[in-house]
Write a protein that holds these residues in place. Sequence first.
Motif, short mmCIF file in Angstrom:
data_model
loop_
_atom_site.label_atom_id
_atom_site.label_comp_id
_atom_site.label_asym_id
_atom_site.label_seq_id
_atom_site.Cartn_x
_atom_site.Cartn_y
_atom_site.Cartn_z
N GLY A 1 1.12 -1.17 -0.16
CA GLY A 1 0.09 -0.34 0.06
C GLY A 1 0.78 0.99 0.28
N ALA A 2 0.29 2.20 0.05
CA ALA A 2 1.01 3.39 -0.21
C ALA A 2 1.63 4.28 0.68
CB ALA A 2 -0.53 4.90 -0.67
N PRO A 3 1.08 3.29 2.31
CA PRO A 3 1.95 4.06 3.65
C PRO A 3 3.46 3.00 3.31
CG PRO A 3 -0.16 3.80 3.95
CD PRO A 3 0.01 3.23 2.64
N GLN A 4 3.24 1.82 3.68
CA GLN A 4 4.80 1.19 3.25
C GLN A 4 5.37 1.56 1.99
OE1 GLN A 4 1.75 -0.22 3.18
NE2 GLN A 4 1.66 -1.26 4.26
N LEU A 5 4.74 2.28 1.07
CA LEU A 5 5.51 2.84 -0.20
C LEU A 5 6.43 3.94 0.81
CD1 LEU A 5 3.57 2.61 -3.69
CD2 LEU A 5 5.70 0.87 -2.57
N GLY A 6 5.47 4.67 1.21
CA GLY A 6 6.32 6.02 1.13
C GLY A 6 6.80 5.79 2.72
N ARG A 7 6.92 5.18 3.39
CA ARG A 7 8.11 4.21 4.25
C ARG A 7 9.25 3.93 3.62
NH1 ARG A 7 3.41 2.76 7.74
NH2 ARG A 7 4.39 0.58 6.88
N LEU A 8 9.25 3.20 2.63
CA LEU A 8 10.24 2.59 1.61
C LEU A 8 11.75 3.78 1.04
CD1 LEU A 8 11.78 0.92 0.90
CD2 LEU A 8 10.73 0.53 -1.78
N VAL A 9 10.60 5.16 0.79
CA VAL A 9 11.01 6.20 0.63
C VAL A 9 11.86 7.12 1.33
CG1 VAL A 9 10.15 8.21 -0.47
CG2 VAL A 9 9.84 6.84 -1.83
N VAL A 10 10.94 7.57 2.78
CA VAL A 10 12.12 7.83 3.67
C VAL A 10 12.64 7.08 4.14
CG1 VAL A 10 11.59 8.99 5.97
CG2 VAL A 10 10.10 8.93 4.08
N ALA A 11 12.89 5.40 3.74
CA ALA A 11 13.90 4.92 4.91
C ALA A 11 15.36 5.02 3.37
CB ALA A 11 13.93 3.16 4.89
N GLU A 12 14.79 5.64 2.21
CA GLU A 12 16.06 5.16 0.82
C GLU A 12 16.63 6.83 1.43
OE1 GLU A 12 16.65 4.75 -3.50
OE2 GLU A 12 14.96 4.74 -2.71
N GLY A 13 15.78 7.23 1.39
CA GLY A 13 16.17 8.53 1.62
C GLY A 13 17.67 8.93 3.10
N VAL A 14 17.46 8.56 4.17
CA VAL A 14 17.49 8.17 5.50
C VAL A 14 18.73 7.38 5.15
CG1 VAL A 14 17.89 6.77 8.10
CG2 VAL A 14 16.29 8.37 6.88
N GLY A 15 18.41 6.41 3.83
CA GLY A 15 19.86 5.18 3.86
C GLY A 15 21.34 6.05 3.36
N VAL A 16 20.48 6.70 2.07
CA VAL A 16 21.14 7.70 0.61
C VAL A 16 22.08 8.68 2.34
CG1 VAL A 16 21.67 9.52 -1.06
CG2 VAL A 16 20.16 6.95 -0.89
N GLY A 17 21.43 9.38 2.87
CA GLY A 17 21.74 10.10 3.68
C GLY A 17 22.76 9.55 4.09
N LEU A 18 22.68 8.77 5.33
CA LEU A 18 23.96 7.83 6.15
C LEU A 18 24.96 8.41 5.51
CD1 LEU A 18 24.67 7.19 9.16
CD2 LEU A 18 23.13 4.88 8.17
N LEU A 19 24.95 6.92 4.25
CA LEU A 19 25.52 7.27 3.40
C LEU A 19 26.90 7.81 3.04
CD1 LEU A 19 27.52 4.81 1.73
CD2 LEU A 19 26.19 5.49 -0.21
N GLY A 20 25.99 9.22 2.39
CA GLY A 20 26.58 10.57 1.89
C GLY A 20 27.49 11.30 3.31
N ALA A 21 26.69 11.31 4.40
CA ALA A 21 27.15 12.15 6.25
C ALA A 21 28.68 11.24 6.08
CB ALA A 21 26.11 11.64 6.19
N THR A 22 28.26 9.57 6.23
CA THR A 22 29.66 9.26 6.42
C THR A 22 30.86 9.43 5.93
OG1 THR A 22 28.34 7.39 7.90
CG2 THR A 22 30.34 6.55 7.08
N VAL A 23 30.94 9.43 4.24
CA VAL A 23 31.49 9.31 3.00
C VAL A 23 31.87 10.93 3.77
CG1 VAL A 23 32.03 9.74 0.59
CG2 VAL A 23 31.24 7.92 1.84
N ALA B 1 18.05 15.21 5.53
CA ALA B 1 18.00 13.53 4.31
C ALA B 1 16.65 13.50 4.73
CB ALA B 1 18.98 13.10 3.64
N ALA B 2 16.46 12.60 5.95
CA ALA B 2 14.91 11.85 6.01
C ALA B 2 14.24 13.38 6.36
CB ALA B 2 14.82 11.78 7.42
N VAL B 3 13.83 14.37 6.51
CA VAL B 3 13.59 15.46 6.81
C VAL B 3 12.99 15.65 4.80
CG1 VAL B 3 12.26 17.68 6.35
CG2 VAL B 3 13.82 16.25 8.25
N ALA B 4 14.09 15.71 3.81
CA ALA B 4 13.64 16.38 1.79
C ALA B 4 12.89 15.12 2.40
CB ALA B 4 15.42 16.01 1.65
N ALA B 5 13.44 14.02 2.16
CA ALA B 5 12.26 12.94 1.65
C ALA B 5 10.59 12.17 2.59
CB ALA B 5 13.80 11.29 2.67
#
Length: 95
Positions: A15-37, A72-76
């Motif tokens: 459903g849409a809620p699961q897709l929304g959580r997936l988008v936010v989780a992906e944004g956090v993951g990309v943000g975490l990777l970028g922030a670490t590097v 990144a989480a807020v932007a996602a």
Amino acid sequence: MAGRGQAARDPVPVGAPQLGRLVVAEGVGVGLLGATVGAAAGLGLVALAVGALTPTLGRIAAGCAAAGVLLAAVAATAPAQLIRRLPLAQLLAQE
């Protein structure tokens, strides 16, 4: 026994809620990777320029990395909200 195409014929409903959580989780993951590097690269450049690292610089880098992940989480959340408003079939058809 299910065939190779079973997953394509009988998809798990998402459903849409699961897709929304997936988008936010992906944004956090990309943000975490970028922030670490970014924090590691920044600390490396400071070590090259100054010759030494202090604990204060480590705390500053960690704080900047945490702020980057938070940003990144807020932007996602904006795309996640848009996904919740669109019909699921329309979202899947755009791919």
